[in-house]
Design an enzyme around this catalytic site. Sequence first.
Site, PDB file in Angstrom:
ATOM      1  N   TYR A  54      -3.334   3.018 -20.859  1.00 22.77           N
ATOM      2  CA  TYR A  54      -4.682   2.913 -20.306  1.00 22.77           C
ATOM      3  C   TYR A  54      -5.155   1.473 -20.430  1.00 22.77           C
ATOM      4  CZ  TYR A  54      -6.873   7.151 -18.653  1.00 22.77           C
ATOM      5  OH  TYR A  54      -7.252   8.196 -17.877  1.00 22.77           O
ATOM      6  N   GLU A  56      -8.420   0.241 -18.825  1.00 26.91           N
ATOM      7  CA  GLU A  56      -9.670   0.055 -18.073  1.00 26.91           C
ATOM      8  C   GLU A  56     -10.262  -1.318 -18.369  1.00 26.91           C
ATOM      9  OE1 GLU A  56     -10.348   3.823 -19.503  1.00 26.91           O
ATOM     10  OE2 GLU A  56     -11.338   4.566 -17.691  1.00 26.91           O
ATOM     11  N   ASP A 199      -9.212  -5.743   7.287  1.00 25.63           N
ATOM     12  CA  ASP A 199      -8.268  -4.840   6.624  1.00 25.63           C
ATOM     13  C   ASP A 199      -6.901  -5.152   7.229  1.00 25.63           C
ATOM     14  OD1 ASP A 199      -6.612  -2.761   5.953  1.00 25.63           O
ATOM     15  OD2 ASP A 199      -8.088  -1.185   6.333  1.00 25.63           O
ATOM     16  N   THR A 225      -3.167  -2.816   2.017  1.00 26.26           N
ATOM     17  CA  THR A 225      -2.266  -2.023   1.186  1.00 26.26           C
ATOM     18  C   THR A 225      -1.096  -2.932   0.828  1.00 26.26           C
ATOM     19  OG1 THR A 225      -1.170  -1.172   3.153  1.00 26.26           O
ATOM     20  CG2 THR A 225      -2.855   0.234   2.171  1.00 26.26           C
ATOM     21  N   LYS A 228       3.231  -1.648   3.205  1.00 26.73           N
ATOM     22  CA  LYS A 228       3.676  -1.567   4.602  1.00 26.73           C
ATOM     23  C   LYS A 228       4.588  -2.767   4.887  1.00 26.73           C
ATOM     24  CE  LYS A 228      -0.270   1.209   6.074  1.00 26.73           C
ATOM     25  NZ  LYS A 228      -1.415   1.097   5.158  1.00 26.73           N
ATOM     26  N   ARG A 234       3.351   1.625  -3.225  1.00 29.59           N
ATOM     27  CA  ARG A 234       2.169   2.179  -2.577  1.00 29.59           C
ATOM     28  C   ARG A 234       0.921   1.757  -3.360  1.00 29.59           C
ATOM     29  NH1 ARG A 234       1.976   5.649   1.453  1.00 29.59           N
ATOM     30  NH2 ARG A 234       4.184   5.215   1.628  1.00 29.59           N
TER      31      ARG A 234
HETATM   32  N1  DSN Z   1      -1.565   5.977   7.101  1.00 28.26           N
HETATM   33  C1  DSN Z   1      -1.489   4.568   7.391  1.00 28.26           C
HETATM   34  C2  DSN Z   1      -0.791   4.303   8.669  1.00 28.26           C
HETATM   35  O1  DSN Z   1       0.119   5.027   8.961  1.00 28.26           O
HETATM   36  O2  DSN Z   1      -1.125   3.373   9.379  1.00 28.26           O
HETATM   37  C3  DSN Z   1      -2.800   3.912   7.362  1.00 28.26           C
HETATM   38  O3  DSN Z   1      -3.461   4.231   6.198  1.00 28.26           O
END
Ligand code: DSN
Length: 430
Positions: A54, A56, A199, A225, A228, A234
């Site tokens: 933990y 925090e 984003d 994120t 990707k 993730r």
């Molecule tokens: N689920 C993602 C995508 O496939 O683009 C976006 O959050």
Amino acid sequence: MNNLMQLHDFDPDVFQAIIHETERQNDKLELIASENFVSLQVLQAMGQIMTNKYAEGYPAKRYYGGCEYVDVVENLARERAKQLFKADYANVQPHSGSQANMAAYFSYINYGDTVMGMNLSHGGHLTHGSPANFSGRFFKMVHYGVDQTGYIDMNQVEEIALRERPKLIITGASAYSREIDYKTFRQIADKINARLMSDIAHPAGLIAAGLIKSPIEHCHIVTTTTHKTLRGPRGGMILIGKDGENDMGITAAKGRLKKFSEIVDSNVFPGFQGGPLMHVIAAKAVAFKEALQPDFIEYQRQVIKNAQALAGALQQRGYHIVSGGTDTHVMLIDLRNHGLTGKASEKALEEAGITVNKNMVPFDDQTPAITSGIRVGTPAMTTRGMKEAEMRLIAELIDKVLLNINDENIRINVKKQVKELCDRFPLYRV
Ligand code: DSN
């Protein structure tokens, strides 16, 4: 793969599912634009004992003892993220892009405020104002979209901004294949004294590699994120450039003016999250180190070349790619001229070993559960080492399945070709 023998003995059901998923990832063509394959070192950093801790708070300011080593990984992740995106500040704790967005929104706006984002059915994301999402329920959302060419309609962006005067404008999308004109977005935002957010969850890797424009100098705040095109574990992240840090502060206890980054930090924790996932943050640090290597730029260059090769080969076969092509890793195929739905196409391709997702296309007349399109991307197949020649073969296989959507024998035949192709580009060992 990590050694899974204990798991095999204790929980054969979960073990089997992991083995089957490994085989699925090995044996199928992964064309979902938001997916990728992490390296073994990222997997190792994620599957380790920091999950027990933990922590925090933030490095050197934790609410728990014993954080000296997790501080090391969080500091590494933050510093590498800043270097990668030329940012002044990074918060690497968001568990997901959605939570990064939520923390970023509430750093500027409050319930009921007006926010402008891209229409979900034109390529935007759920968290950019869908009524089914917190963003659509907490804020008054107004939306821009693309015009008939498939490019973002900047005249419409300006017109809606001047009329609705949103406090926050969101750029970024999940199914938009073109570069975004952050500079013009910023000029529009400045006209109404709105804050600008981007984003970059989808193109983050391409931006980090310097191959497409970065929003960091134009936007007050940037979210992403990490899994990707960036090819990490993730998770989510928030970045700000110089402009953002100089932004408004609020008066904290004892009359001290809080820096903007402190406001963002406190929105992530304790605002919307509790303990950070330190094993995931360790894996983020490793992925960012990978992204700082010269071969990462080569990888991203190939991602774009592959996407352009795939889009071109599909166009030659009569498929309509929204906006006529791609500048990035992703493309949207409008199947209306083939009389096919996204749902039926996704299913047929899945049965042939090709994984894509159905997707609304601009001005779609189908529901989100059916759709008229599919979204296709090249990050995962590029990680396997595939190049333009393989993209042309993939276009041929997609075409074969879709032209014969009711022919099971074709799907069986294509599945064999898919397996042969995948075997030439090995991925994970079972
Ligand atoms: N689920 C993602 C995508 O496939 O683009 C976006 O959050």
